[in-house]
Write a protein that holds these residues in place. Structure first.
Motif, mmCIF file in Angstrom:
data_model
loop_
_atom_site.group_PDB
_atom_site.id
_atom_site.type_symbol
_atom_site.label_atom_id
_atom_site.label_comp_id
_atom_site.label_asym_id
_atom_site.label_seq_id
_atom_site.Cartn_x
_atom_site.Cartn_y
_atom_site.Cartn_z
ATOM 1 N N THR A 1 18.226 20.425 33.852
ATOM 2 C CA THR A 1 17.499 20.349 33.104
ATOM 3 C C THR A 1 17.082 21.529 32.446
ATOM 4 N N LEU A 2 16.835 21.644 30.845
ATOM 5 C CA LEU A 2 16.560 22.830 30.344
ATOM 6 C C LEU A 2 15.254 22.478 29.643
ATOM 7 N N THR A 3 14.610 23.462 29.452
ATOM 8 C CA THR A 3 13.231 23.298 28.508
ATOM 9 C C THR A 3 13.320 22.627 27.463
ATOM 10 N N LYS A 4 12.541 21.945 26.893
ATOM 11 C CA LYS A 4 12.392 21.077 25.663
ATOM 12 C C LYS A 4 13.206 21.486 24.559
ATOM 13 N N ASP A 5 14.031 20.853 23.853
ATOM 14 C CA ASP A 5 14.642 21.140 22.624
ATOM 15 C C ASP A 5 15.591 22.397 22.470
ATOM 16 N N SER A 6 16.113 22.894 23.676
ATOM 17 C CA SER A 6 16.884 23.777 24.031
ATOM 18 C C SER A 6 18.368 23.450 24.533
ATOM 19 N N VAL A 7 19.248 24.339 24.388
ATOM 20 C CA VAL A 7 20.698 23.905 24.846
ATOM 21 C C VAL A 7 21.341 25.172 25.360
ATOM 22 N N SER A 8 22.179 24.955 26.097
ATOM 23 C CA SER A 8 23.051 25.980 26.731
ATOM 24 C C SER A 8 24.299 25.359 27.446
ATOM 25 N N ALA A 9 25.233 26.031 27.453
ATOM 26 C CA ALA A 9 26.657 25.871 28.123
ATOM 27 C C ALA A 9 26.370 26.433 29.518
ATOM 28 N N ILE B 1 24.391 27.693 45.635
ATOM 29 C CA ILE B 1 24.960 27.353 44.500
ATOM 30 C C ILE B 1 24.038 28.071 42.872
ATOM 31 N N THR B 2 24.560 28.646 42.273
ATOM 32 C CA THR B 2 23.768 29.151 41.091
ATOM 33 C C THR B 2 24.334 28.605 40.005
ATOM 34 N N ALA B 3 23.115 28.266 39.354
ATOM 35 C CA ALA B 3 23.440 27.812 37.676
ATOM 36 C C ALA B 3 22.797 28.759 36.788
ATOM 37 N N SER B 4 23.750 29.191 35.886
ATOM 38 C CA SER B 4 23.218 30.039 34.871
ATOM 39 C C SER B 4 23.489 29.673 33.421
ATOM 40 N N THR B 5 22.369 29.984 32.690
ATOM 41 C CA THR B 5 22.624 29.593 31.017
ATOM 42 C C THR B 5 23.436 30.909 30.482
ATOM 43 N N TYR B 6 23.598 30.809 29.080
ATOM 44 C CA TYR B 6 24.115 31.859 28.542
ATOM 45 C C TYR B 6 23.299 33.021 28.287
ATOM 46 N N ASN B 7 21.882 32.783 28.471
ATOM 47 C CA ASN B 7 20.989 33.883 28.258
ATOM 48 C C ASN B 7 20.434 34.238 29.464
ATOM 49 N N ASN B 8 21.238 33.816 30.869
ATOM 50 C CA ASN B 8 21.015 34.464 31.984
ATOM 51 C C ASN B 8 19.805 33.914 32.850
ATOM 52 N N LYS B 9 19.334 32.482 32.469
ATOM 53 C CA LYS B 9 18.364 31.989 33.094
ATOM 54 C C LYS B 9 19.031 31.225 34.270
ATOM 55 N N LYS B 10 18.441 31.146 35.475
ATOM 56 C CA LYS B 10 19.152 30.693 36.592
ATOM 57 C C LYS B 10 18.237 29.878 37.624
ATOM 58 N N ALA B 11 18.854 28.750 38.143
ATOM 59 C CA ALA B 11 18.298 27.981 39.156
ATOM 60 C C ALA B 11 19.407 27.754 40.404
ATOM 61 N N LYS B 12 18.736 27.848 41.578
ATOM 62 C CA LYS B 12 19.538 28.019 42.865
ATOM 63 C C LYS B 12 19.260 26.548 43.381
ATOM 64 N N CYS B 13 20.492 26.178 44.221
ATOM 65 C CA CYS B 13 20.383 25.072 45.309
ATOM 66 C C CYS B 13 20.864 25.556 46.537
ATOM 67 N N LYS B 14 20.052 25.245 47.591
ATOM 68 C CA LYS B 14 20.917 25.634 48.759
ATOM 69 C C LYS B 14 21.656 24.604 49.590
ATOM 70 N N VAL B 15 22.833 24.737 49.778
ATOM 71 C CA VAL B 15 23.543 23.482 50.454
ATOM 72 C C VAL B 15 24.133 23.888 51.926
ATOM 73 N N THR B 16 23.600 22.787 52.704
ATOM 74 C CA THR B 16 23.754 22.909 53.999
ATOM 75 C C THR B 16 25.076 22.064 54.249
ATOM 76 N N VAL B 17 26.028 22.197 54.903
ATOM 77 C CA VAL B 17 27.478 21.545 55.192
ATOM 78 C C VAL B 17 27.355 21.355 56.577
ATOM 79 N N LYS B 18 27.410 20.134 56.983
ATOM 80 C CA LYS B 18 27.641 19.636 58.484
ATOM 81 C C LYS B 18 28.874 18.930 58.583
ATOM 82 N N ALA B 19 29.314 18.674 59.717
ATOM 83 C CA ALA B 19 30.580 17.833 60.111
ATOM 84 C C ALA B 19 30.630 16.594 59.529
ATOM 85 N N ALA B 20 32.175 16.110 59.251
ATOM 86 C CA ALA B 20 31.987 14.850 58.750
ATOM 87 C C ALA B 20 31.777 13.918 59.849
ATOM 88 N N PRO B 21 30.853 12.660 59.534
ATOM 89 C CA PRO B 21 30.666 11.632 60.764
ATOM 90 C C PRO B 21 31.763 10.755 61.264
#
Length: 641
Positions: free
Chosen positions: A206-214, A243-263
């Motif tokens: 989700t980006l700020t309103k009325d904005s766009v970026s690859a 995991i880091t998501a970056s816009t073309y103008n270098n705005k970033k957001a991160k997600c911490k991923v924990t991976v456990k064994a398959a059930p």
């Protein structure tokens, strides 16, 4: 092309045909040898008849393909992957030879493009040709909004719209460019994720309103969690990654991923279910230890049980099986039986007058009116209203008759609510007139009898026996002094004891008389004793453990040998707390998870908060009142609005 170069090209073509079988060479004849060479069409090569054994050698299709490929390299064009099927045309020209698919026009590959301010993107041709090799000319209708250079590189200048036009040898095409704001912030659909090894999940952006970026996605530990250009994450090994998501103008957001064994297996919080129509149930999958992963639920018969996520809803009578499946294929099954929709009935009794007993009158009639009004404004969890009967000042035998009348027609699967506001006996002499009975409720005195017990006594054992005759489940709500005996007041069950001196203002002054809390185990055993052991003879053989089967759900105003307080001529506090927790309209304060259903556990928690805030004073002493419940933390559903 010069004559010398043209001869060289013919020599190449003849050299390619030389190794062909003799039969093929004999079959090949130019359509008209006397015609000038530049009019001999390459398409005629595709009509050569080949012998059956041609599969062992190279065909003329390969020769045509090679020719097309060579011509494409010179011209900067790319033929189809199967060169023999393309419709190539050769034109003799004194200066140059161009070989290109006749059906592929040099037009733009995009009809529209959206960019953020200061972002860039390169426009390409649909036929794959490079603009500089085909004489492409780009122009912008508004360079202040979107500028374009000779290679097709578009630079977004500021918010607005512009049209990028392309001219290739008179062939026109265009692309509508929309420029929006540059994003000031980027937010991901999750800040934390837990996956199993091999499991995939997609991150929403989700980006700020009325904005766009690859977007560009990266992982700081691909060995634990990899991510592709669309934000799709795959757990690749046990551990953690960011995991880091970056816009073309270098705005970033991160997600911490924990991976456990398959059930290795999956189960649920219930092995089987019996639901009534309209009932919903939240399935809680349980995975093997130290594992993680999504679990998907499905129903074998959506006409009986419908599934939404992990919520099961009973929609029709019958049988169905809910299947739980993990992302890696582990399965578990839950058999479900759907029965009829329950009928909700309630008997509300207010005992307010006690002539000749030495006991003061109570606001029992007002309590009964509050309860009746609340029940009229709420429904049972299945969506049907409560059928309410209200009575006041009944003798014990009349209470028995009222139970039979109010709950007549009850069947298994129905819910019956019994409420009474009255005096309660705390097992010591009152005014010296009689000796009380543990867990005894006071009914209106029956003038036919002379003994105290016969005139107005109603033990919980007797009440339990009468209510046990009612099919289905029974909710018991008692507003009286000492009513905690309904939970832990039976003989042999440890309970706090307050002596008569504790109620003497001279000795109890300036301190709070507080009954200690009991453990859930004590609650459970005591309610079984109160509703089973006090009057065994009333219960049918084999039904002695009905409490353990969740037949009864009990809510009382106070602990054993504890006073339940009332505001004179207005209401008892327990009833006021109860009705205020549900109200007659709007949201129910007790419905803490806001699912429009109040459970017994939620109701108790809401009432307990109200009781904990209230301190009563009497003859200079301070007292507390402790609401009691059985079973503890019950999810039994009572009210719906």
């Amino acid at each position: 092309m010069t004559v010398t170069n043209l001869k060289r090209l013919l020599a190449v073509m003849l050299a390619l045909l030389m190794p062909l079988p003799a039969a093929l060479a004999e079959a090949f004849e130019p359509a008209e040898a006397e015609l000038p060479l530049e009019e001999a069409a390459v398409e005629e090569l595709g009509e050569i008849a080949l012998p059956a054994e041609e599969a062992a050698g190279e065909s003329s299709e390969l020769a045509v393909g090679a020719l097309a490929e060579n011509a494409a390299v010179e011209s900067g064009t790319t033929p189809d992957s199967d060169g023999a099927e393309a419709d190539f045309a050769i034109e003799a020209d004194p200066d140059a030879m161009v070989l290109a698919p006749a059906s592929a026009s040099p037009v733009l590959s995009l009809a529209s493009l959206t960019l953020g301010a200061k972002d860039r993107a390169t426009l390409t041709l649909a036929n794959g040709a490079l603009p500089q090799n085909v004489g492409a000319v780009f122009t912008s209708s508004n360079p202040k909004i979107a500028a374009v250079d000779a290679s097709g590189l578009v630079t977004a200048k500021k918010v607005g719209t512009a049209t990028i036009s392309l001219n290739v040898g008179g062939v026109q095409s265009s692309c509508a460019v929309t420029v929006r704001k540059a994003p000031k912030k980027v937010t991901l659909s999750a800040k934390k994720l837990t996956l199993g090894v091999g499991e995939a999940a997609a991150l929403g952006v989700t980006l700020t309103k009325d904005s766009v970026s690859a977007m560009r996605f990266t992982s700081d530990n691909p060995g634990v969690a990899s991510v592709d250009g669309s934000g799709r994450i795959v757990g690749t090994g046990i551990g953690t990654a960011t995991i880091t998501a970056s816009t073309y103008n270098n705005k970033k957001a991160k997600c911490k991923v924990t991976v456990k064994a398959a059930p290795t297996y999956v189960t649920a919080n219930v092995g089987s279910m019996s639901l009534w129509q309209g009932r919903t149930f939240e399935i809680e999958p349980i995975l093997s230890p130290d594992s993680a992963g999504a679990v998907y639920c499905a129903s074998s018969n959506s006409g009986v049980v419908a599934i939404s996520g992990t919520t099961a809803r009973a929609v029709g009578k019958g049988s169905a099986t809910i299947t739980l499946t993990t992302y890696n294929g582990r399965r578990a099954e839950i058999p479900v039986q759907v029965t009829k929709t329950p009928v909700y009935r309630a008997l509300v009794i207010g005992e307010g007058a006690f002539p000749g007993s030495g006991m003061s009158d109570l606001p029992g009639k007002r309590d009964a009116a509050l309860m009746s009004k609340m029940l009229a404004g709420v429904k049972g969890p299945a969506g049907s209203g409560w059928i309410v009967q209200t009575a006041t000042d009944l003798t014990a035998e009349q209470i028995h008759s009222a139970i039979r009348s109010a709950f007549a027609g009850a069947q298994e699967g129905d819910v019956s609510l019994f409420y009474i506001s009255t005096h309660g006996d705390q097992e010591y002499a009152i005014n010296g007139r009689y000796s009380g009975y543990a867990g005894c409720l006071m009914a209106y005195p029956d003038t036919r009898y002379t003994q105290w017990y016969d005139r107005c006594g109603l033990t919980l054992g007797r009440l339990a026996g009468w209510l046990c005759e009612v099919p289905g489940q029974v909710v018991v709500m008692i507003d009286s002094c000492g009513s905690g005996a309904a939970i832990y007041g039976a003989a042999g069950v440890s309970a706090p004891v307050l002596s008569p001196e504790d109620f003497d203002g001279a000795t109890a002054r300036d301190h709070v008389i507080d009954v200690p809390a009991f453990s859930p185990e004590a609650f459970d055993q005591a309610v079984i004793d109160a509703f089973r052991e006090l009057d065994k003879g009333v219960l049918a053989p084999g039904q002695g453990a009905f409490v353990l089967e969740n037949k009864f759900f009990v809510l009382t105003s106070s602990a054993y040998r504890e006073t339940g307080w009332a505001l004179k001529n207005k209401y008892s506090f327990f009833t006021k707390w109860l009705t205020d927790s549900v109200k007659t309209k709007g949201k129910m304060p007790a419905d803490t998870n806001r699912n429009k259903i109040t459970t017994l556990g939620e109701l108790y928690a809401c009432m307990k908060k109200k009781a904990d805030k209230k301190t009563f004073k009497y003859q200079g002493a301070k007292y507390k009142q402790h609401v009691q419940v059985y079973p503890a933390n019950s999810g039994f559903e009572l009210f719906f609005r």
